[in-house]
Write an enzyme that holds these catalytic residues in place. Structure first.
Site, short mmCIF file in Angstrom:
data_model
loop_
_atom_site.label_atom_id
_atom_site.label_comp_id
_atom_site.label_asym_id
_atom_site.label_seq_id
_atom_site.Cartn_x
_atom_site.Cartn_y
_atom_site.Cartn_z
CG ASP A 131 -2.05 0.99 1.14
OD1 ASP A 131 -3.20 0.55 1.05
OD2 ASP A 131 -1.78 2.22 1.14
CB ILE A 132 0.75 4.34 -2.06
CG1 ILE A 132 1.81 5.28 -2.60
CG2 ILE A 132 -0.51 5.10 -1.66
CD1 ILE A 132 1.41 5.96 -3.92
CG ASN B 147 -12.13 -0.79 3.74
OD1 ASN B 147 -12.51 -1.28 4.80
ND2 ASN B 147 -10.96 -0.17 3.63
CB VAL C 9 -8.84 2.18 -4.87
CG1 VAL C 9 -8.52 1.68 -6.27
CG2 VAL C 9 -7.83 3.26 -4.44
CG HIS D 252 -8.43 -2.89 -2.58
ND1 HIS D 252 -9.32 -2.12 -3.28
CD2 HIS D 252 -8.28 -2.30 -1.38
CE1 HIS D 252 -9.69 -1.09 -2.52
NE2 HIS D 252 -9.07 -1.18 -1.37
CG HIS E 7 -6.64 -3.03 2.96
ND1 HIS E 7 -5.89 -1.89 2.81
CD2 HIS E 7 -7.85 -2.75 2.42
CE1 HIS E 7 -6.61 -0.95 2.21
NE2 HIS E 7 -7.81 -1.45 1.97
#
Ligand code: 5GP
Ligand code: ZN
Length: 113
Positions: free
Chosen positions: A29-30, A86, A95, A99, A101
């Site tokens: 993750d950024i 999420n 986003v 995805h 996490h």
């Protein structure tokens, strides 16, 4: 397609891809919220969990299995970790490409909300 995660899948945005197979990729993750914070995403653009068809649902099992493998690789599997998806605005999704996490490497709070 202006989806940022599709661009990572396509290699148009460089990312440190730590895992790849025919169905998914994983990368950091950024904006990491823990020492280990990886995102596991399908190569296919599925906007959110809400839009996952029943036929596509085995993908989630695969994503969890990849998270499990990556947690072992990261050395956090015995200490514990968290997987999160999420979904939608009130679910905190930012986003709109499905995805998962993988978070670990520190004591996470018990708060979910
Ligand atoms: P969400 O809030 O949708 O569950 O999580 C989206 C995550 O994607 C956030 O944690 C955010 O930091 C991360 N993110 C957003 N843009 C990028 C990007 O361009 N590269 C990477 N590696 N992560 C991103
Ligand atoms: Zn996408």
């Amino acid at each position: 397609m202006d989806c940022i995660f599709c661009q990572i899948v396509d290699g148009k945005i460089p990312s440190n891809i730590v895992y790849r197979d025919e169905k998914v990729i994983a990368f950091p993750d950024i904006n990491p919220l823990a020492p280990t914070h990886l995102l596991i995403i399908p190569r296919k653009h599925i906007p959110s969990l809400d839009q996952l068809s029943e036929a596509e649902s085995p993908l989630i099992g695969h994503m969890v299995n990849v998270a499990n493998q990556l947690a072992k690789r990261e050395g956090i599997s015995t200490r514990g970790y968290r997987v999160v998806i999420n979904c939608g605005k009130e679910g905190g999704q930012g986003v709109y490409h499905l995805h998962l996490h993988l978070l670990g490497g520190r004591q996470l709070s018990n708060a979910l909300g």
